[in-house]
Every structure is written in C-alpha cells, then in structure tokens.
Design a protein around this motif. Structure first.
Motif, PDB file in Angstrom:
ATOM      1  N   UNK A 199       0.706  -1.171   0.065  1.00 22.67           N
ATOM      2  CA  UNK A 199      -0.142  -0.012   0.093  1.00 22.67           C
ATOM      3  C   UNK A 199       1.039   1.212  -0.180  1.00 22.67           C
ATOM      4  N   UNK A 200       0.238   2.412  -0.224  1.00 26.78           N
ATOM      5  CA  UNK A 200       0.942   3.674  -0.173  1.00 26.78           C
ATOM      6  C   UNK A 200       0.652   4.289   1.137  1.00 26.78           C
ATOM      7  N   UNK A 201      -0.476   3.944   1.775  1.00 26.34           N
ATOM      8  CA  UNK A 201      -0.711   4.615   3.238  1.00 26.34           C
ATOM      9  C   UNK A 201      -1.533   3.804   4.094  1.00 26.34           C
ATOM     10  N   UNK A 202      -1.701   3.800   5.354  1.00 23.97           N
ATOM     11  CA  UNK A 202      -2.180   3.089   6.249  1.00 23.97           C
ATOM     12  C   UNK A 202      -3.330   3.851   7.100  1.00 23.97           C
ATOM     13  N   UNK A 223       3.070   6.831   5.121  1.00 28.88           N
ATOM     14  CA  UNK A 223       2.279   7.446   6.180  1.00 28.88           C
ATOM     15  C   UNK A 223       0.876   6.761   6.591  1.00 28.88           C
ATOM     16  N   UNK A 224       0.759   7.187   8.128  1.00 26.34           N
ATOM     17  CA  UNK A 224      -0.297   6.444   8.767  1.00 26.34           C
ATOM     18  C   UNK A 224      -1.063   7.163   9.436  1.00 26.34           C
ATOM     19  N   UNK A 225      -2.530   7.233   9.252  1.00 26.05           N
ATOM     20  CA  UNK A 225      -3.529   7.954   9.828  1.00 26.05           C
ATOM     21  C   UNK A 225      -4.075   7.130  11.037  1.00 26.05           C
ATOM     22  N   UNK A 226      -4.210   7.770  12.148  1.00 26.34           N
ATOM     23  CA  UNK A 226      -4.596   7.147  13.441  1.00 26.34           C
ATOM     24  C   UNK A 226      -6.077   7.645  13.586  1.00 26.34           C
ATOM     25  N   UNK A 227      -7.258   6.740  13.657  1.00 24.89           N
ATOM     26  CA  UNK A 227      -8.449   7.435  13.998  1.00 24.89           C
ATOM     27  C   UNK A 227      -8.963   6.734  15.218  1.00 24.89           C
ATOM     28  N   UNK A 228      -8.932   7.832  16.165  1.00 28.08           N
ATOM     29  CA  UNK A 228      -9.713   7.508  17.508  1.00 28.08           C
ATOM     30  C   UNK A 228     -11.254   7.545  17.514  1.00 28.08           C
ATOM     31  N   UNK A 229     -11.799   6.352  17.760  1.00 26.72           N
ATOM     32  CA  UNK A 229     -13.536   6.318  17.663  1.00 26.72           C
ATOM     33  C   UNK A 229     -14.194   6.861  18.939  1.00 26.72           C
ATOM     34  N   UNK A 230     -13.135   7.074  20.033  1.00 27.44           N
ATOM     35  CA  UNK A 230     -13.547   7.598  21.393  1.00 27.44           C
ATOM     36  C   UNK A 230     -13.941   8.852  21.469  1.00 27.44           C
ATOM     37  N   UNK A 248       3.438  13.022   6.103  1.00 23.51           N
ATOM     38  CA  UNK A 248       2.126  12.713   5.819  1.00 23.51           C
ATOM     39  C   UNK A 248       1.176  12.048   6.872  1.00 23.51           C
ATOM     40  N   UNK A 249       1.849  11.981   8.230  1.00 22.29           N
ATOM     41  CA  UNK A 249       1.058  11.341   9.420  1.00 22.29           C
ATOM     42  C   UNK A 249       0.052  12.331   9.737  1.00 22.29           C
ATOM     43  N   UNK A 250      -0.934  11.715  10.364  1.00 21.22           N
ATOM     44  CA  UNK A 250      -2.042  12.608  11.067  1.00 21.22           C
ATOM     45  C   UNK A 250      -2.838  11.604  11.945  1.00 21.22           C
ATOM     46  N   UNK A 251      -3.585  12.105  12.872  1.00 18.50           N
ATOM     47  CA  UNK A 251      -4.554  11.458  13.704  1.00 18.50           C
ATOM     48  C   UNK A 251      -5.735  12.208  13.798  1.00 18.50           C
ATOM     49  N   UNK A 252      -6.840  11.768  13.820  1.00 22.56           N
ATOM     50  CA  UNK A 252      -8.279  12.151  13.910  1.00 22.56           C
ATOM     51  C   UNK A 252      -9.237  11.616  14.834  1.00 22.56           C
ATOM     52  N   UNK A 253     -10.061  12.250  15.679  1.00 19.33           N
ATOM     53  CA  UNK A 253     -10.949  11.700  16.467  1.00 19.33           C
ATOM     54  C   UNK A 253     -12.461  11.959  15.741  1.00 19.33           C
ATOM     55  N   UNK A 254     -13.153  10.827  15.903  1.00 19.82           N
ATOM     56  CA  UNK A 254     -14.646  10.701  15.554  1.00 19.82           C
ATOM     57  C   UNK A 254     -15.241  11.279  16.517  1.00 19.82           C
ATOM     58  N   UNK A 255     -16.746  11.702  15.985  1.00 17.79           N
ATOM     59  CA  UNK A 255     -17.699  12.187  16.569  1.00 17.79           C
ATOM     60  C   UNK A 255     -18.992  11.574  16.201  1.00 17.79           C
ATOM     61  N   UNK A 256     -20.058  11.481  16.919  1.00 17.40           N
ATOM     62  CA  UNK A 256     -21.378  10.635  16.770  1.00 17.40           C
ATOM     63  C   UNK A 256     -21.750  11.178  15.385  1.00 17.40           C
ATOM     64  N   UNK A 257     -21.594  12.104  14.740  1.00 17.45           N
ATOM     65  CA  UNK A 257     -22.170  12.605  13.423  1.00 17.45           C
ATOM     66  C   UNK A 257     -21.448  11.600  12.279  1.00 17.45           C
ATOM     67  N   UNK A 258     -19.882  11.291  12.565  1.00 16.85           N
ATOM     68  CA  UNK A 258     -19.273  10.507  11.785  1.00 16.85           C
ATOM     69  C   UNK A 258     -19.825   9.148  11.610  1.00 16.85           C
ATOM     70  N   UNK A 259     -20.232   8.438  12.945  1.00 16.57           N
ATOM     71  CA  UNK A 259     -20.964   7.119  12.807  1.00 16.57           C
ATOM     72  C   UNK A 259     -22.443   7.367  12.142  1.00 16.57           C
ATOM     73  N   UNK A 260     -22.902   8.135  12.719  1.00 19.07           N
ATOM     74  CA  UNK A 260     -24.449   8.074  11.895  1.00 19.07           C
ATOM     75  C   UNK A 260     -24.391   8.628  10.280  1.00 19.07           C
TER      76      UNK A 260
END
Length: 277
Positions: A199-202, A223-230, A248-260
């Motif tokens: 792959x190019x990224x994960x 590059x690795x993106x870390x997604x925090x679902x909490x 190209x590294x990043x991290x992001x946090x989900x919210x309820x709208x992302x799930x819905x």
C-alpha cells in the motif's frame, strides 16, 4: 452453536500481505500516478465502545459502513484516496451467555462482508475468568483515575481482636470476560502489509495505546492515519510522531455524526439491521 463464517460470504480479493506494489511503482515511474492506495485496520471492539460512548443511548450508529467511514476520514487528509482493503479485527460474542448479542453480531459481520464493507475479518477470542481487585470508585474528569474505597464509619473493618482498622481496603472478586487478540491482529496485518509494500498509506482505527510501537514502525515507511473512535482524547503514544517518520502522518477523532452519517443500507442485501440498532 454453528455460525456462518463471514469470510466465506464474499471471498476476499487477496490474502494478507498480497501486493500490487510493482504496478504502482510503474505508475510512479511513468508519471501518471494520481491515487493513494490505502489499507485500513480496525479494532472492532475499540470502534464499538467508542461509538457507544458518543451515542449515549441514542440509536442509528451501530449498523456502520466501515469502508465508507474510512474513505470519508482518509479523504479529508489525503487526496486521491482509494481504499483497497479493510481488515476488521474482532472476537465472537458467546452465544450461551449473550445469545441476543451473538445473533446481532453475526448478522452484522455477515452484512459487512456481503456489502464488501470489509474485506477480511480476523477473529480473536474471549476468555472468562475471575479477578480480585481493591474496591474503587471512578475519579473526577478528565482522567477518571480510580479512587480506592477505604473503611470508614459507619462501615468499619476490625481485626481478629475486634479492634477497628482505619483505612482498610475492601477486596472484591468479580467475573471478568476479556477480549484477546484484536490489538495483536491489527498490528500483525499492519506490519505484514507495510513490509511487503502492499500500500501507499495505512489507516488504523483504534485508540489502543498498545498499538503505539507497530504504528511507529509503520510510520517510518509510509504515512499512517490514526483514527480515535472514542470521546476521550487520543492516546498520547499514538499522537507522538517520531522524527524518523515519513511525511503525511495524521491522527483524527471521530464524533457521533461520523458514525450516523456512514450506515449500511437496511436491509443490506440479505441481512436486516437488528432491532434497536
């Protein structure tokens, strides 16, 4: 209790570690590469408990389209994202102690594979045991560290001579069910694919700090993106980016709208969403 293997519902397009890196290298050399080929690694229970914390009793989030969610989040960070493979790591809920949970999970896993929302489901296991621990209450925000409960009037502890023991600690034994294997499976698939050039990224969807080392090693290569679902903040060890990491590294946090916003259709081909989901 026999259940259908969801990995047999729709055969995965390739085995773990299988790669088309040679073709993508050729695209790079010819100068017409326009896509970022991404693989996604999901800790299923980490994702579930993150969604539950965001939902606070609301419905409309459990029937999650994992691939669509990953594409949306990664697309906010990288241009030209193509999600080639989604590996979903989980464990079977016990059909004896939790028959409704087992049934609902089985329907969901079959729907995920049938809809090609995930490409491979890697199973860990649940282990039942007892644990003896000091009695505690949840501490104050933001860390909620446990606070031990000590003996105090009117509940007191006495020694063999009948003398009060101020500050004695209460010990309790409780039944415990622990899910094992998802974090190791996420790490293993991530590193196999990283080292094989698949792959190019994960993207890693989890807030488990136990993944810090494999994520850090992968970051040295792509590059690795870390997604925090909490709802809680992202683990510090996952936020930390080593100086040896590529760009190209990043991290992001989900919210309820992302799930819905990213739900499977209902019904999803042959499978209907469970009641109250």
């Amino acid at each position: 209790n026999q259940v259908q293997d969801p990995n047999q519902v729709q055969a995965a397009s390739e085995a773990p570690g299988e790669t088309n890196a040679r073709g993508r290298d050729e695209e790079h050399r010819c100068g017409y590469h326009r896509e970022v080929h991404v693989r996604v690694y999901v800790d299923g229970f980490n994702l579930y408990y993150g969604g539950r914390a965001h939902a606070q009793g609301a419905q409309g989030w459990k029937w999650l389209n994992v691939r669509e969610l990953a594409e949306a989040v990664a697309g906010r960070r990288w241009a030209g994202v193509v999600v080639d493979r989604v590996t979903y790591c989980t464990a079977r809920i016990d059909s004896v102690t939790n028959p409704s949970g087992h049934r609902d999970q089985d329907i969901y896993l079959l729907a995920l594979r049938r809809a090609k929302s995930v490409d491979w489901i890697q199973f860990g296991k649940f282990y039942d045991k007892t644990k003896t621990r000091p009695l505690a209450r949840k501490g104050p925000a933001p860390y909620f560290k446990p606070q031990l409960v000590s003996a105090a009037h009117p509940v007191v502890v006495q020694d063999a001579a009948g003398v009060d023991v101020p500050g004695a600690t209460f010990m309790v034994t409780v039944a415990d069910r622990e899910e094992k294997g998802s974090d190791v499976n996420v790490a293993t698939h991530l590193l196999i694919d990283t080292l094989s050039g698949a792959m190019d990224a994960a993207v890693v969807i989890s807030n488990d700090s136990d993944l810090a080392f494999p994520v850090s090693e992968a970051r040295k290569r792509l590059p690795v993106g870390v997604v925090n679902p909490h709802a809680a903040r992202t683990a510090g060890s996952l936020r930390a980016i080593d100086t040896a990491a590529v760009a190209g590294q990043w991290f992001e946090q989900l919210n309820f709208a992302d799930f819905a916003a990213h739900q499977l259709p209902d019904p999803c081909l042959d499978y209907a969403k469970p009641v109250d989901w």
